[in-house]
Design an enzyme around this catalytic site. Structure first.
Site, PDB file in Angstrom:
ATOM      1  N   ASN A  91      13.613  37.324  77.968  1.00 59.81           N
ATOM      2  CA  ASN A  91      12.865  36.110  78.301  1.00 59.81           C
ATOM      3  C   ASN A  91      13.358  35.649  79.664  1.00 59.81           C
ATOM      4  OD1 ASN A  91      11.692  33.631  78.545  1.00 59.81           O
ATOM      5  ND2 ASN A  91      12.796  32.666  76.839  1.00 59.81           N
ATOM      6  N   TRP A  92      12.543  35.919  80.658  1.00 56.75           N
ATOM      7  CA  TRP A  92      12.976  35.600  82.027  1.00 56.75           C
ATOM      8  C   TRP A  92      12.958  34.095  82.304  1.00 56.75           C
ATOM      9  CZ3 TRP A  92       9.960  39.597  85.550  1.00 56.75           C
ATOM     10  CH2 TRP A  92      10.435  40.893  85.267  1.00 56.75           C
ATOM     11  N   LYS A  93      12.307  33.349  81.445  1.00 61.25           N
ATOM     12  CA  LYS A  93      12.146  31.906  81.666  1.00 61.25           C
ATOM     13  C   LYS A  93      11.524  31.670  83.051  1.00 61.25           C
ATOM     14  CE  LYS A  93      15.756  31.060  78.345  1.00 61.25           C
ATOM     15  NZ  LYS A  93      16.772  30.156  77.797  1.00 61.25           N
ATOM     16  N   HIS A 146       9.554  28.170  71.747  1.00 64.09           N
ATOM     17  CA  HIS A 146      10.909  28.175  72.315  1.00 64.09           C
ATOM     18  C   HIS A 146      11.410  26.729  72.369  1.00 64.09           C
ATOM     19  CE1 HIS A 146      14.290  28.671  74.989  1.00 64.09           C
ATOM     20  NE2 HIS A 146      14.241  29.966  74.722  1.00 64.09           N
ATOM     21  N   GLU A 152      17.200  31.001  67.406  1.00 58.31           N
ATOM     22  CA  GLU A 152      17.909  30.653  68.634  1.00 58.31           C
ATOM     23  C   GLU A 152      18.567  29.284  68.466  1.00 58.31           C
ATOM     24  OE1 GLU A 152      16.205  33.077  72.176  1.00 58.31           O
ATOM     25  OE2 GLU A 152      15.339  31.079  72.159  1.00 58.31           O
ATOM     26  N   GLY A 210      22.012  29.536  76.836  1.00 59.89           N
ATOM     27  CA  GLY A 210      22.469  29.312  78.204  1.00 59.89           C
ATOM     28  C   GLY A 210      23.822  28.647  78.306  1.00 59.89           C
TER      29      GLY A 210
HETATM   30  P1  13P Z   1      20.339  32.844  77.048  1.00 65.60           P
HETATM   31  O1  13P Z   1      20.433  34.306  76.643  1.00 65.60           O
HETATM   32  O2  13P Z   1      20.351  32.634  78.507  1.00 65.60           O
HETATM   33  O3  13P Z   1      21.333  32.021  76.286  1.00 65.60           O
HETATM   34  O4  13P Z   1      18.881  32.345  76.565  1.00 65.60           O
HETATM   35  C1  13P Z   1      18.483  32.574  75.272  1.00 65.60           C
HETATM   36  C2  13P Z   1      17.058  32.234  75.159  1.00 65.60           C
HETATM   37  O5  13P Z   1      16.692  31.076  75.201  1.00 65.60           O
HETATM   38  C3  13P Z   1      16.103  33.346  75.027  1.00 65.60           C
HETATM   39  O6  13P Z   1      14.838  32.880  74.694  1.00 65.60           O
END
Ligand code: 13P
Length: 269
Positions: A20-22, A104, A175, A181
């Protein structure tokens, strides 16, 4: 309660790792990242990347002919029409998307998406042949208050009621918000405990729950991936920050394969 399927022997549960590149990267960096990722193939596990909408066309060009699929990070719950700024599920199909992330926590929080809205997005995705990756997870306060189970069950319940037996066609990602993060990862035991609850809930709605993929997300790294993916009800990961580095993400994808190979019968390529 559904079995935790220690052997992970269901043919439908090929490990899945999704990046998930966000809201990260540039067109140029995205193309470079995917070229580096392709150079690491094959992974054994199924691998997908969910990119920002504007990069979809470049991602198609970069990944077509590879074993890596792609998807988006959200879709509208509505059909095309007067909905400024939204993107319809049917539009994603024009770009050959396989997956779309819905619910999400960053969208639940920043865009006030309710459980029912997330469920409606999942339904719209399925209606257009996309596989929704439905995210659930609790805050740190909720975990401390011992509310984790009730929170994730409430979030998944809306999806189960909306989709009925079709719920077997989705992917679920647990999650924990406090792990996203943050560098704090749920321990494999903490994650497995929640995955087991989710699979039991799915089993009450579908006889195919044992074949569904349940992913863990939240500070997954190459260092912790194997222990997480080795848990009986964890079938891969939804990876944020580490998916932006080709070597780190590749190592995570290989960890999913390695963990599955230790469960005979799990890995079907
Ligand atoms: P991180 O791997 O950066 O903690 O993010 C997880 C996430 O939100 C994946 O959708």
């Amino acid at each position: 309660m559904v079995s935790s399927t220690k052997s992970k022997s269901h043919p439908g549960r090929r490990p899945l790792v999704v990046g998930n590149w966000k809201m990260n990267g540039t067109r140029a960096s995205s193309v470079a990242l995917l070229a580096a990722l392709r150079a690491e193939e094959p992974f054994g596990s199924e691998v997908s990347v969910c990119c920002p909408y504007p990069y979809l066309a470049d991602v198609v060009l970069s990944l077509q002919g590879s074993g890596i699929s792609w998807g988006a990070q959200d879709c509208s719950h509505l059909d095309p029409g007067a909905h400024t700024g939204d993107v319809a599920a049917v539009m994603l199909t024009e770009f050959g998307c396989r997956y779309v992330i819905v619910g999400h926590s960053e969208r639940r929080v920043h865009h006030a998406e309710s459980d029912q809205r997330v469920a409606d997005k999942a339904r719209m995705a399925l209606a257009h042949g996309l596989t929704p990756i439905v995210c659930v997870g609790e805050t740190l306060d909720e975990r401390v208050a011992m509310l984790t189970e009730s929170i994730v069950k409430r979030q998944l319940s809306a999806v189960v009621h909306t989709l009925g037996h079709c719920v077997s066609q989705i992917v679920v990602a647990y999650e924990p918000i406090w792990a996203i993060g943050s560098g704090l990862t749920a321990t494999p035991e903490q994650a497995q405990a929640v995955h087991s609850v989710l699979r039991a809930q799915l089993a009450a709605a579908s006889t195919l729950a044992g074949e569904m993929r349940l992913l863990y997300g939240g500070s997954v790294t190459a260092a912790n991936a194997h222990a997480l993916f080795a848990q009986p009800d964890i079938d891969g990961g939804l990876v944020g920050g580490a998916s932006l580095k080709a070597n780190e993400f590749s190592a995570i994808c290989r960890a999913a394969t390695g963990a599955a190979l230790e469960s005979p019968g799990k890995l079907k390529t």
